[in-house]
Design a protein around this motif. Structure first.
Motif, short mmCIF file in Angstrom:
data_model
loop_
_atom_site.label_atom_id
_atom_site.label_comp_id
_atom_site.label_asym_id
_atom_site.label_seq_id
_atom_site.Cartn_x
_atom_site.Cartn_y
_atom_site.Cartn_z
N SER A 62 0.85 -1.17 0.00
CA SER A 62 0.00 0.00 0.00
C SER A 62 0.89 1.23 0.00
O SER A 62 1.59 1.49 0.97
CB SER A 62 -0.88 -0.05 1.26
OG SER A 62 -1.86 0.94 1.20
N LYS A 63 0.90 1.96 -1.09
CA LYS A 63 1.76 3.14 -1.25
C LYS A 63 3.20 2.82 -0.86
O LYS A 63 3.83 3.54 -0.08
CB LYS A 63 1.25 4.28 -0.37
CG LYS A 63 0.89 5.54 -1.17
CD LYS A 63 0.44 6.65 -0.26
CE LYS A 63 1.46 7.76 -0.22
NZ LYS A 63 1.08 8.81 0.74
N GLY A 64 3.69 1.72 -1.36
CA GLY A 64 5.08 1.36 -1.10
C GLY A 64 5.32 0.65 0.22
O GLY A 64 6.44 0.22 0.51
N ASP A 75 -1.85 5.38 8.54
CA ASP A 75 -1.90 6.84 8.52
C ASP A 75 -2.75 7.39 7.38
O ASP A 75 -3.32 8.46 7.49
CB ASP A 75 -0.47 7.41 8.39
CG ASP A 75 0.29 7.28 9.69
OD1 ASP A 75 -0.38 7.05 10.72
OD2 ASP A 75 1.52 7.39 9.67
N PHE A 76 -2.81 6.66 6.27
CA PHE A 76 -3.52 7.21 5.11
C PHE A 76 -4.65 6.30 4.64
O PHE A 76 -5.09 6.40 3.51
CB PHE A 76 -2.54 7.50 3.96
CG PHE A 76 -1.67 6.34 3.59
CD1 PHE A 76 -2.14 5.34 2.75
CD2 PHE A 76 -0.37 6.24 4.07
CE1 PHE A 76 -1.35 4.27 2.41
CE2 PHE A 76 0.42 5.16 3.74
CZ PHE A 76 -0.07 4.17 2.91
N THR A 77 -5.09 5.38 5.52
CA THR A 77 -6.15 4.46 5.11
C THR A 77 -7.35 4.56 6.05
O THR A 77 -7.21 4.47 7.26
CB THR A 77 -5.63 3.01 5.11
OG1 THR A 77 -4.40 2.97 4.41
CG2 THR A 77 -6.63 2.08 4.45
N GLY A 78 -8.51 4.78 5.46
CA GLY A 78 -9.74 4.73 6.25
C GLY A 78 -10.54 3.52 5.80
O GLY A 78 -10.45 3.12 4.65
N SER A 79 -11.31 2.93 6.72
CA SER A 79 -12.00 1.71 6.31
C SER A 79 -13.27 1.48 7.12
O SER A 79 -13.39 1.92 8.25
CB SER A 79 -11.08 0.50 6.48
OG SER A 79 -10.57 0.48 7.78
N PHE A 80 -14.20 0.78 6.49
CA PHE A 80 -15.37 0.28 7.21
C PHE A 80 -15.80 -1.03 6.59
O PHE A 80 -16.10 -1.10 5.40
CB PHE A 80 -16.51 1.30 7.17
CG PHE A 80 -17.69 0.86 7.98
CD1 PHE A 80 -17.58 0.69 9.35
CD2 PHE A 80 -18.90 0.59 7.38
CE1 PHE A 80 -18.65 0.27 10.11
CE2 PHE A 80 -20.00 0.17 8.13
CZ PHE A 80 -19.86 0.01 9.50
N PRO A 153 -8.21 10.52 4.37
CA PRO A 153 -7.37 9.39 4.01
C PRO A 153 -7.15 9.35 2.50
O PRO A 153 -7.97 9.86 1.74
CB PRO A 153 -8.18 8.18 4.47
CG PRO A 153 -9.59 8.65 4.46
CD PRO A 153 -9.55 10.10 4.80
N GLU A 154 -6.04 8.76 2.06
CA GLU A 154 -5.78 8.66 0.63
C GLU A 154 -6.40 7.39 0.06
O GLU A 154 -6.64 7.28 -1.14
CB GLU A 154 -4.28 8.67 0.37
CG GLU A 154 -3.64 10.00 0.74
CD GLU A 154 -2.14 9.94 0.67
OE1 GLU A 154 -1.61 9.73 -0.43
OE2 GLU A 154 -1.49 10.08 1.72
#
Lengths: 240, 491
Positions: A62-64, A75-80, A153-154
């Protein structure tokens, strides 16, 4: 820019392969729509991307960042994923406050942010003297979806966000996702059973069947039709 | 129909994820059951002798009869704490072609198969043979025996009924305790001779066996109370939470304490807003009075050292032990959500550590007045406080890594009885027995005061190194993350 990269990913339970993705890359700003019947491996795929279950083989980058190895992707992932992602004994405000704290959002920022979703909440979420566990399934879902968007989040992962929502909320959610992605360049990973919703929001459609990617198409005007024909023939063949 | 339901119950028991995984728990429970059965059997065999020696002026049998009431009062309290309620999940049954009454009857019938109904027979059978059979006619003996059996089952159904009620209103248990204490006082100070009255009734049954038949009314009446209660609750709106507005307290000032404050606020909300952790907190309060029970002179002698250790660990550490033995399963409902967030395991562990420390230190100061009974409690309790924070908490962290069972908080309190049984007390045993055995080891080399000093030092070292310990465990927990998620999902 590549946001998510999946390589040689295999998930097997007792030698039964439930997910097998040799290669997949998701670009920045894509709204990645995942469709498939029950047991196709949609939730498994998302769970592996979020490092909630381990893959039998292969990895997700994920993004490297290899999600299995570092936690920095958080830090840059949101989830549900489902309602077990909510803390039932909090009120909606308290829950948003809790997530805001983890996402380093200040109080005024949180207030402005929530203000944007007044329409989506439909007056049923905020200011209720009620714990989330006593909310209806649909309202719980709304809380989870909006919380996943906190802190810009990205990457946002949403498993079946349209399920349990009433028809007008479904339309609002379509617009909400498209607007959010347009404004922030966010990459969305969304799954759903309802072809119409997913065909409408996504920019790229993937059909998963028995753990394998069987279609991978960019969205065009004919996408919906194409997807429908994929799922339909089975039914018609049965009728004959 | 019933056969169907019983095969359902059988499968529910056999297939519960819990069963196969915790053999240790089952073995421990088995041993406890054996131990108590043996004790009761022993007591039953020797009760004529014991009674004759303790009360040489009384007839042993009528003395026995007059103690029966006290036994049932204690039995009632123990059942409240330990007995499991019949909990077949009735929701799927509601849509099937089964009468609600059948379900209720089934639940109640099933509840009869319970260790607490078997245990008294170990005492009753030998007592009947030794105490009654020799001196009374066959019919009188049978009537007396049956009366007590009836009373045992009356107490069983009463216990269930009360437990169901108390599940909806937790303060009920405290009212029961108060009521029993009141009855005890009335009896003790001779205002009304309750236990004597009960004794006279049983004496009378030996003379007129036919009276025993009327006793059957008691369990039948309570049974129907149970059925009525169940029928009134067997609706899904009773399952899906209350409709009334919640009183929501403001915890926002914790935010000023920064990251840790936010987590401590979460823990506090968890405790206050969910029935199970709330009852843990209540127990802690009650246990503060435990010292009155144990720190007592025994025949003019101060109690043995292990009482000071056990008392100390319970007074100071009751909260941390009963709350901590399920760490981190309290958060099991939304564990995967926490694992997706930008929070470090360290914060998670540290906030628990801080909360427990604060409560334990408070308990230490609250229980200082016991020093009026024995001044040494000032340092024995201090040693236990240090030990609890320095040694027991790391032990709980370690045990928590392998936690298997999900705790269901999301249910509203009505009809939710998960985990309210004897099993939950088992996890606490090593945390209490550990310091006792360590103390006696140290005592061999260092003497009594030295033993306490050693326990305290051990704890102090643990406290000194707590950042290192938390670091270590946060790494371990990260490794265990997937296992924990899987366990919570499957249980």
């Amino acid at each position: 820019m590549i946001m998510i990269q999946i390589q040689n990913l295999i998930k097997a339970y007792n030698k039964e392969i439930v997910l097998n993705i040799p290669e997949l890359t998701i670009e920045k700003g894509e709204i990645f729509g995942l469709v498939g019947n029950n047991g196709a491996g949609k939730t498994t795929m998302f769970n592996i991307i979020l490092d909630l279950i381990t893959a039998s083989k292969g990895e997700v980058i994920s993004k490297g960042i290899v999600v299995r190895e570092s936690e920095d992707w958080k830090d840059f992932t949101g989830s549900f994923i489902d309602e077990t992602f909510l803390i039932g004994y909090l009120t909606a405000e308290e829950y948003f406050g809790f997530v805001a704290g983890l996402r380093r959002m200040s109080k005024p920022e949180t207030a402005t942010f929530l203000n944007e979703y007044t329409d989506f909440f439909n007056g049923e979420i905020l200011g209720k003297k009620k714990f989330i566990r006593d909310f209806s399934k649909g309202n719980q879902k709304k809380v989870g979806i909006v919380a996943a968007l906190m802190g810009k989040p990205e990457i946002v992962v949403l498993d079946e966000p349209f399920a349990n929502l009433d028809p007008s909320s479904q339309y609002k959610l379509r617009k909400l996702i498209k607007d959010f992605a347009a404004a922030n360049g966010t990459t969305f990973l969304i799954s759903d059973h309802t072809l119409e919703n997913i065909a409408d929001v996504s920019t790229r459609l993937i059909i998963l069947e028995k753990g394998k990617i069987v279609r991978d198409v960019p969205k065009t005007k004919t996408t919906l039709q194409e997807v429908e024909t994929f799922f339909k023939p089975v039914v018609e063949a049965d009728l004959v | 129909m019933n056969q169907n339901l019983f095969s359902l119950a059988w499968r529910e028991t056999v297939r519960s994820a819990y069963w196969g995984k915790s053999i240790a728990t089952n073995i421990a429970l088995g041993f406890l059951a054996l131990y108590f059965s043996a004790n009761f059997l022993f007591l039953g065999l020797f009760i004529p002798k014991i009674l004759a020696e303790s009360f040489p002026n009384d007839d042993p049998l009528s003395k026995f009869n007059s103690i029966v009431l006290a036994y049932f009062a204690i039995d009632l309290i123990v059942r409240q704490l330990m007995q499991k309620l019949p909990t077949v999940s009735f929701k799927p049954l509601l849509l099937q072609n089964i009468r609600r009454k059948t379900i209720a009857n089934y639940l109640l019938t099933r509840s009869v198969l319970n260790f607490f109904n078997v245990l008294p027979f170990f005492l009753l059978v030998p007592a009947t043979i030794k105490l009654v059979a020799g001196t009374h006619s066959g019919i009188a003996t049978i009537a007396w025996f049956l009366s007590l059996v009836i009373l045992i089952f009356s107490n069983h159904f009463l216990a269930i009924y009360l437990k169901w009620r108390f599940n909806e209103a937790e303060y009920g248990f405290f009212i029961l305790l108060g009521a029993l204490a009141g009855l005890f006082a009335i009896n003790h100070f001779g205002i009304i001779d309750l236990s004597g009255g009960m004794g006279k009734l049983l004496d009378l049954i030996l003379v007129y066996p036919a009276i025993s038949i009327t006793l059957i009314l008691i369990p039948v009446l309570i049974y129907f109370l149970n059925v009525r209660f169940l029928l009134s609750r067997m609706f899904i709106n009773m399952l899906s939470g209350k409709q009334k507005e919640e009183k929501i307290r403001d915890y926002s000032w914790f935010d000023r304490l920064g990251e840790n404050g936010r987590f401590i606020a979460l823990e506090l909300k968890l405790i206050w807003r969910n029935k199970r952790p709330r009852s843990v907190a209540m127990m802690t309060l009650i246990m503060l009075f435990y010292g009155l029970l144990v720190f007592k002179d025994q025949h003019g002698q101060p109690p043995p050292e292990f009482i000071f250790i056990l008392g100390g660990i319970i007074l100071v550490g009751m909260f941390s032990i009963s709350y901590g033995q399920f760490f981190p399963a309290w958060h099991s409902n939304y564990f995967s959500m926490l694992m997706c967030q930008r929070l470090t395991m360290k914060q998670f562990l540290r906030s628990f550590y801080m909360l427990v420390t604060a409560v334990s230190v408070t308990c230490y100061f609250l229980t200082l007045p016991y020093a009026l009974m024995y001044p040494k409690i000032i340092y024995t309790n201090l040693a236990m406080l240090l030990y609890n924070l320095g040694v027991n908490i790391p032990v709980m962290f370690w045990v928590g890594m392998y936690s298997k069972k999900r705790l269901d908080l999301s249910q509203s309190s009505a009809m939710n009885y998960q985990g309210v049984s004897a099993t939950q007390w088992l996890g606490a045993l090593p945390l209490m027995l550990g310091p006792i055995s360590l103390f006696y080891l140290f005592k061999l080399a260092l003497g009594t005061v030295g033993g306490y000093a050693a326990l305290g030092t051990l704890g102090f070292i643990g406290i000194l190194f707590h950042p290192v310990i938390i670091d270590f465990f946060s790494k371990q927990y990260r490794k265990q993350k997937h296992q924990l998620i899987r366990n919570y999902k499957n249980s």
